[in-house]
Design an enzyme around this catalytic site. Sequence first.
Site, PDB file in Angstrom:
ATOM      1  N   HIS A  47       0.982  -1.057  -0.182  1.00  0.00           N
ATOM      2  CA  HIS A  47       0.192  -0.167   0.700  1.00  0.00           C
ATOM      3  C   HIS A  47       0.837   1.710  -0.203  1.00  0.00           C
ATOM      4  O   HIS A  47       0.479   2.208   0.073  1.00  0.00           O
ATOM      5  CB  HIS A  47      -0.634  -0.082   1.266  1.00  0.00           C
ATOM      6  CG  HIS A  47       0.103   0.047   2.429  1.00  0.00           C
ATOM      7  ND1 HIS A  47      -0.156  -0.629   2.970  1.00  0.00           N
ATOM      8  CD2 HIS A  47      -0.213   1.183   3.950  1.00  0.00           C
ATOM      9  CE1 HIS A  47       1.185  -0.157   4.557  1.00  0.00           C
ATOM     10  NE2 HIS A  47       0.758   1.152   3.930  1.00  0.00           N
TER      11      HIS A  47
HETATM   12  C1  UD1 Z   1      -1.931   5.884   6.004  1.00  0.00           C
HETATM   13  C2  UD1 Z   1      -0.895   6.267   6.362  1.00  0.00           C
HETATM   14  C3  UD1 Z   1       0.496   4.958   6.660  1.00  0.00           C
HETATM   15  C4  UD1 Z   1       0.112   3.755   6.900  1.00  0.00           C
HETATM   16  C5  UD1 Z   1      -1.620   3.131   6.559  1.00  0.00           C
HETATM   17  C6  UD1 Z   1      -2.479   2.046   6.761  1.00  0.00           C
HETATM   18  C7  UD1 Z   1      -0.404   8.755   6.589  1.00  0.00           C
HETATM   19  C8  UD1 Z   1       0.360   9.111   5.724  1.00  0.00           C
HETATM   20  N1  UD1 Z   1       0.127   7.108   5.827  1.00  0.00           N
HETATM   21  O1  UD1 Z   1      -1.983   5.444   4.714  1.00  0.00           O
HETATM   22  O2  UD1 Z   1       1.776   5.217   7.269  1.00  0.00           O
HETATM   23  O3  UD1 Z   1       0.547   2.652   6.605  1.00  0.00           O
HETATM   24  O4  UD1 Z   1      -2.355   4.526   6.625  1.00  0.00           O
HETATM   25  O5  UD1 Z   1      -3.429   1.822   6.446  1.00  0.00           O
HETATM   26  O6  UD1 Z   1      -0.111   8.620   7.483  1.00  0.00           O
HETATM   27  N2  UD1 Z   1      -8.916   5.200   2.015  1.00  0.00           N
HETATM   28  C9  UD1 Z   1     -10.320   4.034   1.925  1.00  0.00           C
HETATM   29  N3  UD1 Z   1     -11.078   4.191   3.231  1.00  0.00           N
HETATM   30  C10 UD1 Z   1      -9.990   4.139   4.066  1.00  0.00           C
HETATM   31  C11 UD1 Z   1      -9.005   5.170   4.253  1.00  0.00           C
HETATM   32  C12 UD1 Z   1      -8.854   5.349   2.305  1.00  0.00           C
HETATM   33  O7  UD1 Z   1     -11.271   4.203   0.960  1.00  0.00           O
HETATM   34  O8  UD1 Z   1     -11.011   4.519   5.500  1.00  0.00           O
HETATM   35  C13 UD1 Z   1      -8.779   5.322   0.433  1.00  0.00           C
HETATM   36  C14 UD1 Z   1      -9.647   6.254   0.183  1.00  0.00           C
HETATM   37  O9  UD1 Z   1      -9.536   7.019  -1.060  1.00  0.00           O
HETATM   38  C15 UD1 Z   1      -7.388   8.001   0.904  1.00  0.00           C
HETATM   39  C16 UD1 Z   1      -6.561   6.304   0.416  1.00  0.00           C
HETATM   40  O10 UD1 Z   1      -7.008   4.891   0.437  1.00  0.00           O
HETATM   41  O11 UD1 Z   1      -7.122   8.709   0.127  1.00  0.00           O
HETATM   42  C17 UD1 Z   1      -5.574   6.233   1.495  1.00  0.00           C
HETATM   43  O12 UD1 Z   1      -6.050   6.763   2.661  1.00  0.00           O
HETATM   44  P1  UD1 Z   1      -4.700   7.640   3.710  1.00  0.00           P
HETATM   45  O13 UD1 Z   1      -5.856   7.687   4.830  1.00  0.00           O
HETATM   46  O14 UD1 Z   1      -4.917   8.613   3.232  1.00  0.00           O
HETATM   47  O15 UD1 Z   1      -3.452   6.697   3.759  1.00  0.00           O
HETATM   48  P2  UD1 Z   1      -3.145   5.308   3.606  1.00  0.00           P
HETATM   49  O16 UD1 Z   1      -2.298   5.229   2.851  1.00  0.00           O
HETATM   50  O17 UD1 Z   1      -4.013   4.668   4.128  1.00  0.00           O
END
Ligand code: UD1
Length: 381
Positions: free
Chosen positions: A206
């Site tokens: 991821h």
């Molecule tokens: C975040 C953390 C990362 C951790 C990871 C675990 C930061 C900078 N990164 O990354 O360190 O390893 O979490 O998962 O804080 N999304 C959903 N549903 C959710 C959450 C996210 O669909 O409940 C999708 C959204 O499209 C979003 C993308 O996932 O834009 C990324 O989510 P985001 O919270 O920005 O960062 P992660 O890649 O999950």
Amino acid sequence: MKKIISVVGARPNFMKVAPLFRAFQQYRDIQHLICHTGQHYDDRMSRIFFEELELPRPDFYLGVGSGTHAEQLAGIMLGFEKILQSEHPDLVIVVGDVNSTVACSLIASRFLIPIAHVEAGLRSFDRTMPEEINRLLTDALADYLFVSEPSGIRNLQKEGIPQEKIFFVGNVMIDSLLYYLPKIAQSEILQTLHCQPGEYILVTLHRPSNVDHREELKELIGLLREIASLKKIIFPVHPRTRKKIHEFSLEDMLPANVIITEPLGYLDFMQLVQHAALVITDSGGIQEETTFLQIPCITVRNNTERPVTVETGTNRLAGTDPAQIKQMVFETLSNLSAGRQEGQPIRQESVKTPGSKDSRIPELWDGHAAERIAKIIYEKL
Ligand code: UD1
């Protein structure tokens, strides 16, 4: 009565705060509250963890959701500022290295509220990772830095953090793993996926550096295709990765013997880790969990902020070059099949007692880190 607010935001935070929540329940004159920023909001990225980890409903929910880094950080800061204005806690606890960690630390520091950072001092020395910036800033602001492995102490000392702020306490994520092992054993995920212990490779990917660009992601999926011709793969797909696979139209590249699942809950996922022949990941926490469970782990990154998992544990850094990853996977699989019969249950018996003489489990990863943290905080407050 002293008031503490612990912050959770993203999936890897929940299993770190659960043991802290339990540890603070032992102190009657501490009120421990939980603030969920809502950085992760899907049921499968958030709610299921509260249920499985027996966490109460968060006392505060900021509901920030996804967005650019600026939107997410700003949203968390605006929401958390209001909480601090009304609650006046004596301490804010932040864990790990996600955006919620640094955003809440910044606001707490503006209100001169002491900050405890759990999992302090980890450094990948790669400032292209958002998490590295989050770690550096949070540690610069924190008053109590709770460290999970020796490299953390060295890094903080080099950055000039005074010794009296640094506490080597062990690993709260491993507290959770040990505590929930009996519940993990009851998961039915292996039956559900029609898999036997030891017959599959578990994959998670991821990191933005691996999944956000078409070429890199395409190469990694191509690699999974090749590996899947040797061994079954289970691939629980993170929402970010799913979105990118769809955006880049790569769905058809995944062959049938790659079992794709939704993001899994904690208990199901940990059962899959525990019985995997091998784990291939770019996660931080999974490097630690495989080390503790003595499961071979290949990390698809050029660096790790958790060097103890390589020096002492079962982790190997493969970089991101598919040819190199492939070679390492083949090597590990052939070593494994030389060491035991295919399809035999593995590893369960090799979960060694922490602290035993031949233990390859890092120091203080013994299930009591959160108790140590709670005691130190209680004495300091
Ligand atoms: C975040 C953390 C990362 C951790 C990871 C675990 C930061 C900078 N990164 O990354 O360190 O390893 O979490 O998962 O804080 N999304 C959903 N549903 C959710 C959450 C996210 O669909 O409940 C999708 C959204 O499209 C979003 C993308 O996932 O834009 C990324 O989510 P985001 O919270 O920005 O960062 P992660 O890649 O999950």
